[in-house]
Design a protein around this motif. Structure first.
Motif, PDB file in Angstrom:
ATOM      1  N   VAL A 108     134.342  -5.326  39.250  1.00 22.05           N
ATOM      2  CA  VAL A 108     134.383  -6.745  38.522  1.00 22.05           C
ATOM      3  C   VAL A 108     133.609  -7.882  39.277  1.00 22.05           C
ATOM      4  CG1 VAL A 108     136.007  -8.399  37.569  1.00 22.05           C
ATOM      5  CG2 VAL A 108     136.345  -5.838  37.398  1.00 22.05           C
ATOM      6  N   ILE A 148     145.170  -3.237  37.350  1.00 23.30           N
ATOM      7  CA  ILE A 148     144.204  -2.746  37.046  1.00 23.30           C
ATOM      8  C   ILE A 148     143.889  -3.300  35.638  1.00 23.30           C
ATOM      9  CG2 ILE A 148     143.145  -0.426  36.017  1.00 23.30           C
ATOM     10  CD1 ILE A 148     144.332   1.122  38.409  1.00 23.30           C
ATOM     11  N   TRP A 149     144.905  -3.393  34.717  1.00 24.92           N
ATOM     12  CA  TRP A 149     144.625  -3.978  33.505  1.00 24.92           C
ATOM     13  C   TRP A 149     144.031  -5.356  33.552  1.00 24.92           C
ATOM     14  CZ3 TRP A 149     143.824  -1.610  29.243  1.00 24.92           C
ATOM     15  CH2 TRP A 149     144.388  -0.461  29.000  1.00 24.92           C
ATOM     16  N   ILE A 151     137.566  -0.960  41.345  1.00 23.63           N
ATOM     17  CA  ILE A 151     137.536  -1.657  40.002  1.00 23.63           C
ATOM     18  C   ILE A 151     137.595  -3.113  40.388  1.00 23.63           C
ATOM     19  CG2 ILE A 151     138.643  -2.471  37.797  1.00 23.63           C
ATOM     20  CD1 ILE A 151     139.977   0.213  37.646  1.00 23.63           C
ATOM     21  N   SER A 165     137.020  -8.403  33.787  1.00 27.92           N
ATOM     22  CA  SER A 165     135.947  -8.033  33.501  1.00 27.92           C
ATOM     23  C   SER A 165     135.143  -8.144  32.201  1.00 27.92           C
ATOM     24  CB  SER A 165     135.835  -6.378  33.789  1.00 27.92           C
ATOM     25  OG  SER A 165     134.515  -5.947  33.570  1.00 27.92           O
ATOM     26  N   ILE A 166     136.196  -8.314  31.274  1.00 30.29           N
ATOM     27  CA  ILE A 166     135.579  -8.662  29.625  1.00 30.29           C
ATOM     28  C   ILE A 166     135.365  -9.946  29.791  1.00 30.29           C
ATOM     29  CG2 ILE A 166     136.670  -8.821  27.669  1.00 30.29           C
ATOM     30  CD1 ILE A 166     138.304  -6.412  27.944  1.00 30.29           C
ATOM     31  N   VAL A 209     140.746  -5.260  34.353  1.00 34.99           N
ATOM     32  CA  VAL A 209     139.688  -5.094  33.089  1.00 34.99           C
ATOM     33  C   VAL A 209     139.596  -6.392  32.332  1.00 34.99           C
ATOM     34  CG1 VAL A 209     139.910  -3.794  30.842  1.00 34.99           C
ATOM     35  CG2 VAL A 209     140.531  -2.666  33.001  1.00 34.99           C
ATOM     36  N   ILE A 210     140.747  -7.211  32.213  1.00 32.97           N
ATOM     37  CA  ILE A 210     140.477  -8.357  31.478  1.00 32.97           C
ATOM     38  C   ILE A 210     139.540  -9.050  31.885  1.00 32.97           C
ATOM     39  CG2 ILE A 210     141.730 -10.464  30.592  1.00 32.97           C
ATOM     40  CD1 ILE A 210     144.509  -8.900  30.370  1.00 32.97           C
ATOM     41  N   ASP A 252     149.519  -0.417  37.907  1.00 31.58           N
ATOM     42  CA  ASP A 252     148.940  -0.432  36.470  1.00 31.58           C
ATOM     43  C   ASP A 252     148.464  -1.838  36.079  1.00 31.58           C
ATOM     44  OD1 ASP A 252     149.202   2.379  36.821  1.00 31.58           O
ATOM     45  OD2 ASP A 252     151.081   2.469  35.745  1.00 31.58           O
TER      46      ASP A 252
END
Length: 246
Positions: free
Chosen positions: A176, A13-14, A172, A20-21, A17-18, A10
């Motif tokens: 990214v 994945i986070w 993911i 990607s931002i 995501v960071i 998990d």
């Protein structure tokens, strides 16, 4: 151990995501930065070579913004501050041409470094995001297999769901990495293009000042811009009147 594997999956994945931002924020910022630099440079070059005299060109460089304007201003300041009669330090032991070319080169490198900021981050994200995703997938699969072993049922219906969830991290990671790599390649080409334009302007700037022996002689006695008459403009790179360059 099962909880740790799930936590690592998990967290991966986070983390993606960071990343990607960060990638998309950098893309937006650098698109704005490069477009602004290109627009400012084009506008300044057009106005610079249509200036009626060197005084007008100097004032334009001081009042304008953008990479090319800063290069021109650095060049003019170098020639204004240069004094062939004093060689008190190594800085002023260079000839005027060498001194001008050196300062122009340094300013071009400064502008390129400014435009290249953030590119290394995009490259790092593009190179490492797939491996980070794969790292999360490994721990996700371990967690899924442990859960399957505890259930005692290894049918396809039981196995497919947990394994599929574990593979999401890899997907993911690739999602990214692709925009980051594409953006990095685009901005590297864009910076090279802008850098080539800056080199061309610097070459023309040196040639322009070479005609007058790299002498400006800007002083308080210099006539105002409006009172200096010129038969040609800087766009033709010809100086026909004594007093524009001493």
């Amino acid at each position: 151990m099962s909880d740790i594997n799930s936590l690592i999956h998990d967290a991966t994945i986070w983390l993606l995501v960071i990343f990607s931002i960060i990638t998309w924020v950098l893309i937006v910022v650098k698109v704005f930065q490069t477009q602004k630099a290109t627009k400012q440079s084009k506008a300044f070059v057009d106005r610079f070579w249509t200036a009626k005299n060197i005084n007008e060109a100097i004032n334009l460089a001081k009042q304008s913004d953008g990479p090319t304007a800063r290069i021109a201003n650095e060049g003019f300041q170098t020639l204004i501050n240069a004094d062939d009669k004093t060689h008190q330090d190594l800085q002023h032991s260079w000839s005027r041409q060498d001194l001008l070319e050196r300062h122009l080169r340094k300013q071009i490198l400064t502008e390129r470094r400014q435009l290249e900021k953030g590119s290394a981050v995009l490259a790092s994200i593009g190179n490492n995001a797939p491996f980070i995703g794969l790292f999360g997938t490994v721990f996700g699969i371990i967690h899924a297999l442990q859960a399957i072993a505890k259930s005692g049922n290894a049918s396809m219906d039981v196995v497919a769901g947990p394994i599929g969830e574990a593979l999401i991290a890899t997907g993911i990671g690739i999602a990214v990495a692709v925009p980051a790599v594409l953006a990095y390649n685009y901005f590297i080409r864009k910076v090279k293009s802008i850098g080539a334009d800056l080199d061309d302007f610097a070459t023309d700037f040196v040639s322009l000042n070479q005609k007058a022996g790299f002498q400006l002689n800007i002083s308080s006695n210099t006539p105002p811009v409006s009172s200096v008459t010129q038969k040609t403009d800087l766009g033709n790179k010809e100086v026909k009147e004594k007093g524009v360059f001493a």
